[in-house]
Scaffold this motif. Structure first.
Motif, PDB file in Angstrom:
ATOM      1  N   TRP A  45       0.828  -1.198   0.000  1.00 38.85           N
ATOM      2  CA  TRP A  45       0.000   0.000   0.000  1.00 38.85           C
ATOM      3  C   TRP A  45       0.870   1.259   0.000  1.00 38.85           C
ATOM      4  CZ3 TRP A  45      -4.824  -0.207  -1.298  1.00 38.85           C
ATOM      5  CH2 TRP A  45      -5.583  -1.352  -1.027  1.00 38.85           C
ATOM      6  N   ALA A  46       1.941   1.242   0.790  1.00 44.57           N
ATOM      7  CA  ALA A  46       2.803   2.422   0.859  1.00 44.57           C
ATOM      8  C   ALA A  46       3.411   2.740  -0.498  1.00 44.57           C
ATOM      9  CB  ALA A  46       3.906   2.200   1.892  1.00 44.57           C
ATOM     10  N   SER A  47       3.798   1.714  -1.234  1.00 48.10           N
ATOM     11  CA  SER A  47       4.406   1.952  -2.545  1.00 48.10           C
ATOM     12  C   SER A  47       3.397   2.547  -3.524  1.00 48.10           C
ATOM     13  CB  SER A  47       4.999   0.653  -3.100  1.00 48.10           C
ATOM     14  OG  SER A  47       4.005  -0.339  -3.288  1.00 48.10           O
ATOM     15  N   LEU A  48       2.101   2.214  -3.364  1.00 50.96           N
ATOM     16  CA  LEU A  48       1.074   2.839  -4.201  1.00 50.96           C
ATOM     17  C   LEU A  48       0.978   4.329  -3.900  1.00 50.96           C
ATOM     18  CD1 LEU A  48      -1.824   0.208  -4.174  1.00 50.96           C
ATOM     19  CD2 LEU A  48      -0.383   0.849  -6.115  1.00 50.96           C
ATOM     20  N   CYS A 107     -12.032  -4.466   4.129  1.00 57.19           N
ATOM     21  CA  CYS A 107     -12.121  -5.000   2.770  1.00 57.19           C
ATOM     22  C   CYS A 107     -10.808  -4.893   2.012  1.00 57.19           C
ATOM     23  CB  CYS A 107     -13.233  -4.305   1.991  1.00 57.19           C
ATOM     24  SG  CYS A 107     -12.911  -2.575   1.598  1.00 57.19           S
ATOM     25  N   ALA A 108      -9.877  -4.094   2.517  1.00 58.91           N
ATOM     26  CA  ALA A 108      -8.582  -3.944   1.850  1.00 58.91           C
ATOM     27  C   ALA A 108      -7.600  -5.039   2.254  1.00 58.91           C
ATOM     28  CB  ALA A 108      -7.978  -2.568   2.169  1.00 58.91           C
ATOM     29  N   LEU A 109      -7.877  -5.699   3.381  1.00 54.86           N
ATOM     30  CA  LEU A 109      -6.984  -6.740   3.875  1.00 54.86           C
ATOM     31  C   LEU A 109      -7.330  -8.093   3.252  1.00 54.86           C
ATOM     32  CD1 LEU A 109      -7.041  -5.908   7.687  1.00 54.86           C
ATOM     33  CD2 LEU A 109      -5.202  -5.370   6.075  1.00 54.86           C
ATOM     34  N   ALA A 131     -14.333 -13.030  -6.735  1.00 51.57           N
ATOM     35  CA  ALA A 131     -13.681 -11.972  -7.500  1.00 51.57           C
ATOM     36  C   ALA A 131     -12.409 -11.516  -6.785  1.00 51.57           C
ATOM     37  CB  ALA A 131     -14.628 -10.792  -7.682  1.00 51.57           C
ATOM     38  N   ALA A 132     -11.467 -11.042  -7.577  1.00 52.59           N
ATOM     39  CA  ALA A 132     -10.185 -10.596  -7.032  1.00 52.59           C
ATOM     40  C   ALA A 132     -10.364  -9.361  -6.153  1.00 52.59           C
ATOM     41  CB  ALA A 132      -9.215 -10.295  -8.172  1.00 52.59           C
ATOM     42  N   GLY A 133      -9.503  -9.207  -5.210  1.00 54.80           N
ATOM     43  CA  GLY A 133      -9.493  -8.025  -4.360  1.00 54.80           C
ATOM     44  C   GLY A 133      -8.079  -7.487  -4.257  1.00 54.80           C
ATOM     45  N   PRO A 134      -7.915  -6.376  -3.602  1.00 50.39           N
ATOM     46  CA  PRO A 134      -8.918  -5.574  -2.902  1.00 50.39           C
ATOM     47  C   PRO A 134      -9.717  -4.683  -3.841  1.00 50.39           C
ATOM     48  CG  PRO A 134      -6.744  -4.581  -2.649  1.00 50.39           C
ATOM     49  CD  PRO A 134      -6.543  -5.863  -3.398  1.00 50.39           C
ATOM     50  N   PRO A 135     -10.920  -4.237  -3.395  1.00 45.35           N
ATOM     51  CA  PRO A 135     -11.550  -4.635  -2.137  1.00 45.35           C
ATOM     52  C   PRO A 135     -12.077  -6.063  -2.211  1.00 45.35           C
ATOM     53  CG  PRO A 135     -13.074  -3.307  -3.397  1.00 45.35           C
ATOM     54  CD  PRO A 135     -11.782  -3.314  -4.161  1.00 45.35           C
TER      55      PRO A 135
END
Length: 286
Positions: free
Chosen positions: A31-34, A170-172, A209-213
């Motif tokens: 997430w930090a790299s995003l 939902c992000a985890l 379906a793929a996540g996240p979310p």
């Protein structure tokens, strides 16, 4: 207010976070790299979900107000935490209601985005009650599952009166959900002061379906929060196998309120504006 920076393609974000170096506890670095690249969550609307605003107004009787009185009769402001706070819009909203609000993000770039939001759009987050005034705003950089940021903030374990979770659960990866639920038992103040507010999203996404979310139906919140830290079974299609008759664990949270909000972001709605999102409030069992 300033328009959010949107990720152009959710699939690109998902592929980025699926890389092996971001698996497990390394998810925060993904997430930090995003953030460092200037990308943001595709579902970030750049302003608080109106469902949170309505919750703070219409369900104050359940959550409690921003001011409380301690055992010595001294008034104090209650503390509110938003983990994975993004650009900090929910933190600023909570402060406008009078809570001392804390926004937590792992990325330094995200923290800078929070400070920019606070500086450039402060007029948007008007004080809701002049007799109460605004609460303080504190930005914290750290990992939700680590205690270092708590120590830096000077907040003890079980020191938050309100925790708000919208696009964090939902992000985890679902594999981290037991740890997520257990952590809330470590952060929430004792009942009835400590309230976890979950804006459940996306409830109607395909579990395969793929996540996240990642798909986050109400049954997933119920299963994990009532059995924090425990392995919760999922079926072959990725749906949680929750038995509503199964008793909660001794350290589990209990759901004290649950409803369909009158308003929410468009991404929480289906055809013809049908609202799929739900709001749930949880407390530690006495």
């Amino acid at each position: 207010m300033t328009a959010p920076t949107q990720a152009k393609d959710p699939k690109e974000m998902q592929e980025h976070l699926a890389q092996p170096q971001f698996k497990g506890d390394k998810y925060v670095e993904g997430w930090a790299s995003l953030w460092d690249k200037g990308d943001n969550l595709p579902w970030d609307k750049g302003f608080p979900n109106p469902a949170l605003d309505d919750t703070l107004v219409k369900h104050r009787g359940t959550i409690g107000g921003p001011l409380a009185t301690d055992a010595q009769g001294q008034s104090y402001r209650r503390k509110a935490l938003v983990p994975g706070c993004g650009r900090g819009v929910d933190v600023l909203l909570l402060a406008s209601f009078g809570f001392d609000a804390y926004g937590l993000e792992y990325s330094e770039s995200a923290i800078e985005a929070c400070k920019k939001e606070e500086k450039e759009n402060s007029n948007w987050y008007r004080v809701r009650d002049q007799t109460v005034g605004a609460g303080s705003v504190t930005w914290l950089q750290g990992d939700f599952f680590d205690d270092a940021w708590l120590q830096k903030a000077g907040v003890p374990l079980n020191g938050f009166d309100v925790v708000y979770d919208y696009t964090f659960f939902c992000a985890l990866s679902p594999s981290m959900r037991p740890k997520w639920a257990l952590r809330h038992t470590q952060l929430l103040a004792p009942s009835p002061l400590g309230n976890l507010i979950c804006l459940e999203f996306p409830r109607h996404k395909d579990t395969q379906a793929a996540g996240p979310p990642y798909a986050s139906p109400s049954e997933a919140y119920m299963a994990h929060l009532s059995h924090p830290g425990e392995d919760v079974p999922y079926d072959a299609k990725g749906a949680v196998k929750y038995n509503p008759l199964q008793p909660s664990s001794a350290g589990g949270l209990e759901r004290v309120a649950y409803w369909q909000p009158e308003r929410t972001h468009e991404m929480g709605q289906g055809e013809n504006g049908v609202i799929h999102d739900r709001v749930s409030i949880w407390r530690r069992r006495n």
